[in-house]
Design a protein around this motif. Structure first.
Motif, PDB file in Angstrom:
ATOM      1  N   VAL A 139      51.593  17.596  19.228  1.00 61.44           N
ATOM      2  CA  VAL A 139      52.494  15.863  20.124  1.00 61.44           C
ATOM      3  C   VAL A 139      51.838  17.172  21.469  1.00 61.44           C
ATOM      4  N   LEU A 140      53.065  17.790  21.341  1.00 65.60           N
ATOM      5  CA  LEU A 140      52.858  18.854  22.916  1.00 65.60           C
ATOM      6  C   LEU A 140      51.950  18.991  23.088  1.00 65.60           C
ATOM      7  N   GLU A 141      50.505  19.820  22.147  1.00 66.40           N
ATOM      8  CA  GLU A 141      49.293  20.614  22.341  1.00 66.40           C
ATOM      9  C   GLU A 141      48.511  19.069  22.729  1.00 66.40           C
ATOM     10  N   LYS A 142      49.072  18.266  22.407  1.00 60.40           N
ATOM     11  CA  LYS A 142      48.269  16.948  22.775  1.00 60.40           C
ATOM     12  C   LYS A 142      48.282  16.561  23.976  1.00 60.40           C
ATOM     13  N   GLY A 144      49.222  18.486  26.898  1.00 57.80           N
ATOM     14  CA  GLY A 144      48.471  19.664  27.343  1.00 57.80           C
ATOM     15  C   GLY A 144      49.675  20.798  27.649  1.00 57.80           C
ATOM     16  N   PHE A 145      50.361  21.123  27.049  1.00 54.52           N
ATOM     17  CA  PHE A 145      51.725  21.992  26.283  1.00 54.52           C
ATOM     18  C   PHE A 145      51.423  23.199  25.542  1.00 54.52           C
ATOM     19  N   LYS A 146      51.687  24.091  26.202  1.00 51.91           N
ATOM     20  CA  LYS A 146      50.836  25.761  25.994  1.00 51.91           C
ATOM     21  C   LYS A 146      51.858  26.228  25.102  1.00 51.91           C
ATOM     22  N   LEU A 147      51.652  26.814  23.459  1.00 50.29           N
ATOM     23  CA  LEU A 147      52.759  28.220  23.087  1.00 50.29           C
ATOM     24  C   LEU A 147      52.819  29.209  24.377  1.00 50.29           C
ATOM     25  N   SER A 148      54.046  29.313  24.481  1.00 53.55           N
ATOM     26  CA  SER A 148      54.246  30.694  25.581  1.00 53.55           C
ATOM     27  C   SER A 148      55.278  31.896  24.759  1.00 53.55           C
ATOM     28  N   THR A 149      55.672  31.474  24.103  1.00 56.49           N
ATOM     29  CA  THR A 149      56.707  32.474  23.624  1.00 56.49           C
ATOM     30  C   THR A 149      57.630  32.005  21.842  1.00 56.49           C
ATOM     31  N   ILE A 150      57.656  32.667  20.731  1.00 57.53           N
ATOM     32  CA  ILE A 150      58.165  32.695  19.298  1.00 57.53           C
ATOM     33  C   ILE A 150      58.870  33.477  19.939  1.00 57.53           C
ATOM     34  N   GLU A 151      59.903  32.989  19.443  1.00 59.80           N
ATOM     35  CA  GLU A 151      61.237  33.541  19.459  1.00 59.80           C
ATOM     36  C   GLU A 151      62.723  33.988  18.072  1.00 59.80           C
TER      37      GLU A 151
END
Length: 169
Positions: A139-142, A144-151
Motif C-alpha cells: 500500500v505504501l509503495e503504491k 509513493g512511499f520508499k523504505l528508508s530504514t529497517i530497525e
C-alpha cells in the motif's frame, strides 16, 4: 474544520461517537492486529478512541482519524489518518478483513495524502510497518512511499520481536 474526502469508491470523514464499535473491532480483531500490536485492554481502546474525537486542526496534538466508508453500500471499511508533529505526518490505517484486497487502503491513503498537501503544514510523511505485513508495505509503495530504514527487533508482539520498516514520502 469539517473534513470530507471523496474518491471514486469511498468517502472519509472524521471519527465520531457513532464509530465506537468499528474502532473497537479494528483495535481488537486478531486478524487485523496480528502484525500491528498486542490486543489492548478495552480501557486502552476507549482512551485511544476518545483522544481522536476532538475536532482536528493543523495545530492539533491528537491523531486525525477518518472513517472510510464505501459510497455504494454505505458500509464502514476502516480508518485512516495521521498525527502531525513538526511538519511530519505519521500515517496509519486499519481496514476490516472483509475489505482487504479491494484496493481501499491504497485508494484512501492516496486521497488522504493528496488532501493533506493542500493544508500546507506537512514537509514529510512517515509510516512504520512491522516486518511481515507485506500488504501494508505494498500500500505504501503504491502511494509513493520508499523504505528508508529497517530497525531490527524493534517491536514486540505476543512475545516475539519484529523488525520495524520505516517508510518515507
Amino acid at each position: 474544520m469539517t473534513i470530507n474526502i471523496e474518491t471514486k469508491r469511498l468517502t472519509m470523514r472524521q471519527l465520531s461517537n457513532e464509530d465506537w464499535s468499528l474502532y473497537y473491532e479494528l483495535q481488537t480483531d486478531p486478524e487485523i492486529i496480528a502484525l500491528c500490536f498486542d490486543e489492548p485492554s478495552e480501557a486502552d481502546v476507549k482512551a485511544g478512541f476518545d483522544s481522536r474525537l476532538p475536532n482536528w486542526t493543523v495545530d492539533s496534538e491528537h491523531w486525525l482519524c477518518l472513517v472510510i466508508t464505501e459510497k455504494e453500500s454505505g458500509n464502514k471499511v476502516g480508518v485512516t489518518g495521521f498525527n502531525l508533529v513538526g511538519g511530519v505526518a505519521e500515517m496509519g490505517y486499519l481496514l476490516l478483513p472483509s475489505f482487504h484486497g479491494k484496493g481501499y487502503a491504497t485508494e484512501s491513503l492516496a486521497a488522504l495524502v493528496a488532501w493533506s498537501q493542500d493544508i500546507g503544514e506537512i514537509n514529510r510523511y512517515n509510516a512504520v510497518v512491522t516486518k511481515g505485513n507485506i500488504a501494508s508495505e505494498r500500500v505504501l509503495e503504491k502511494c509513493g512511499f520508499k523504505l528508508s530504514t529497517i530497525e531490527p527487533n524493534a517491536y514486540e508482539i505476543r512475545g516475539q520481536l519484529y523488525d520495524d520498516h520505516f517508510y518515507t514520502l
